[in-house]
Design an enzyme around this catalytic site. Structure first.
Site, PDB file in Angstrom:
ATOM      1  N   HIS A 168       3.296   4.248   0.302  1.00 42.47           N
ATOM      2  CA  HIS A 168       3.565   5.117   1.460  1.00 42.47           C
ATOM      3  C   HIS A 168       4.926   5.752   1.315  1.00 42.47           C
ATOM      4  O   HIS A 168       5.835   5.172   0.718  1.00 42.47           O
ATOM      5  CB  HIS A 168       3.491   4.316   2.778  1.00 42.47           C
ATOM      6  CG  HIS A 168       4.327   3.075   2.788  1.00 42.47           C
ATOM      7  ND1 HIS A 168       3.938   1.926   2.138  1.00 42.47           N
ATOM      8  CD2 HIS A 168       5.541   2.806   3.332  1.00 42.47           C
ATOM      9  CE1 HIS A 168       4.869   0.997   2.300  1.00 42.47           C
ATOM     10  NE2 HIS A 168       5.860   1.507   3.012  1.00 42.47           N
ATOM     11  N   HIS A 191       8.183   6.955   3.459  1.00 42.21           N
ATOM     12  CA  HIS A 191       8.885   6.960   4.743  1.00 42.21           C
ATOM     13  C   HIS A 191       9.498   8.348   4.897  1.00 42.21           C
ATOM     14  O   HIS A 191      10.202   8.810   3.989  1.00 42.21           O
ATOM     15  CB  HIS A 191      10.036   5.948   4.757  1.00 42.21           C
ATOM     16  CG  HIS A 191       9.608   4.517   4.691  1.00 42.21           C
ATOM     17  ND1 HIS A 191       9.563   3.710   5.795  1.00 42.21           N
ATOM     18  CD2 HIS A 191       9.221   3.744   3.641  1.00 42.21           C
ATOM     19  CE1 HIS A 191       9.172   2.500   5.438  1.00 42.21           C
ATOM     20  NE2 HIS A 191       8.963   2.490   4.130  1.00 42.21           N
ATOM     21  N   HIS A 208       0.912  -1.150   0.000  1.00 44.78           N
ATOM     22  CA  HIS A 208       0.000   0.000   0.000  1.00 44.78           C
ATOM     23  C   HIS A 208       0.948   1.195   0.000  1.00 44.78           C
ATOM     24  O   HIS A 208       1.703   1.374   0.960  1.00 44.78           O
ATOM     25  CB  HIS A 208      -0.897  -0.054   1.247  1.00 44.78           C
ATOM     26  CG  HIS A 208      -1.850   1.099   1.416  1.00 44.78           C
ATOM     27  ND1 HIS A 208      -3.119   0.951   1.932  1.00 44.78           N
ATOM     28  CD2 HIS A 208      -1.698   2.424   1.174  1.00 44.78           C
ATOM     29  CE1 HIS A 208      -3.718   2.138   1.991  1.00 44.78           C
ATOM     30  NE2 HIS A 208      -2.866   3.056   1.540  1.00 44.78           N
TER      31      HIS A 208
END
Ligand code: AMP
Ligand code: ZN
Length: 114
Positions: free
Chosen positions: A101, A103, A99
């Site tokens: 994302h 960081h 999914h």
């Protein structure tokens, strides 16, 4: 929403977590295994897997993730010292959660990439 997606479960309150930020399009949590003093995950609220599936209609969502990352960096006091944004894609990157994302890493001098 895929039943087995940990980030979807967190967003829909099926798994406990502390959501630091939520504007309906993106939300932010702290990484459970932080690699830096500040390690946040900026996550689109709607499940989106890989950048392979990126089309023009998703570009505002992806751009918004960076806007939220910059806002969170300020909130976490990283404005002056800087930070790193990392996006893992696929097996060679070690991606664990399919999914999308970002960081957001900071709070110390980070090592070299790769
Ligand atoms: P990636 O390897 O890029 O897919 O990153 C997934 C990240 O999600 C890893 O750094 C994990 O430590 C983090 N993670 C997995 N489960 C959780 C959770 N329940 N809460 C916060 N972070 C998590
Ligand atoms: Zn998901």
């Amino acid at each position: 929403m895929p039943q087995d997606c940990i980030f979807c479960k967190i967003y829909h309150r099926q798994v406990p977590s502390t959501i630091l930020y939520d504007d309906g399009q993106a939300f932010v949590i702290r990484d459970i295994h932080p690699r830096a003093p500040v390690h946040l995950l900026i996550i689109p609220t709607r499940h989106f897997t890989y950048l392979t599936y990126l089309t023009e209609s998703f570009e505002p969502m992806v751009g918004h993730l960076f806007t939220v990352a910059e806002e969170m960096a300020k909130r976490e006091g990283l404005g002056a010292t800087g930070y790193r944004i990392v996006v893992n894609q696929g097996s060679n990157s070690g991606q664990e959660v399919p999914h999308l994302h970002l960081h957001l890493l900071g709070g110390k001098r980070l090592g070299p990439l790769g």
